[in-house]
Design a protein around this motif. Structure first.
Motif, PDB file in Angstrom:
ATOM      1  N   ASP A 175       0.821  -1.208   0.000  1.00 18.52           N
ATOM      2  CA  ASP A 175       0.000   0.000   0.000  1.00 18.52           C
ATOM      3  C   ASP A 175       0.852   1.253   0.000  1.00 18.52           C
ATOM      4  N   LEU A 178       0.428   5.602   0.434  1.00 18.09           N
ATOM      5  CA  LEU A 178      -0.405   6.758   0.741  1.00 18.09           C
ATOM      6  C   LEU A 178       0.234   7.950   0.046  1.00 18.09           C
ATOM      7  N   ARG A 227      -4.971   6.485  -1.125  1.00 16.57           N
ATOM      8  CA  ARG A 227      -4.251   5.255  -0.787  1.00 16.57           C
ATOM      9  C   ARG A 227      -4.439   4.274  -1.937  1.00 16.57           C
ATOM     10  N   LYS A 267      -3.259   0.398  -3.576  1.00 14.46           N
ATOM     11  CA  LYS A 267      -2.640  -0.899  -3.353  1.00 14.46           C
ATOM     12  C   LYS A 267      -1.930  -1.327  -4.626  1.00 14.46           C
TER      13      LYS A 267
END
Length: 157
Positions: free
Chosen positions: A31, A33, A39, A41
């Motif tokens: 992940d 940010l 966010r 993945k």
């Protein structure tokens, strides 16, 4: 010089933060940010060719590589190229500003999971459309090397 990227170990479950390290995928955290709060993945980027560029503001080869990566990204993003920049010294950014203004690709402020240690900067991770790690290079790209490595991945569907 050995650099360390400190990763935040937080999983969001039902809006509540729980300390749970996210596993690494091909040696990279799953992940990211971004500076704007989004966010993403890594597994959500399947079908795309992904370059994760780890750099530092004090690194001259890194700073020289940024315009090349930016131009390559702008030229090939419509073909499914994703570039994610991660600065090992993001404290130089003010608030949620981008770490390097003028760069068109996303720049992560944090990645979620365990600590990731890189031996040097820049380090570039390149993932194929199927999510497979194709390359880890502890060196900067030049125009020829990025085209030789990433070009065929972009052509593969």
């Amino acid at each position: 010089m050995r650099s360390r990227i400190v990763l935040i170990s937080v999983a969001m479950i039902g809006g509540v933060g729980a300390a749970a390290p996210a596993p690494l995928q091909n040696g990279m955290p799953r992940d990211f940010l971004f500076a704007d709060g989004a966010r993403v993945k890594l597994e959500d980027l399947r079908g795309k060719v992904v370059i994760v560029n780890i750099w530092a503001t004090w690194c001259l080869p890194c700073r020289a590589e940024l315009p090349l990566l930016n131009a390559y990204y702008r030229r090939h993003r419509s073909e499914g190229l994703v570039v994610i920049g991660i600065a090992v010294d993001p404290g130089k950014a003010k608030g949620d500003q981008m770490v390097s203004p003028g760069i068109g690709y996303p720049q992560a402020r944090h990645v979620f999971g365990r600590d990731l240690t890189v031996a040097s900067v820049p380090t570039n991770y390149v993932f194929a459309r199927n999510g497979r790690l194709e390359s880890i290079a502890a060196q900067s790209f030049d125009a020829r090397s990025i085209e030789r490595l990433v070009g065929p991945l972009l052509k593969a569907k």
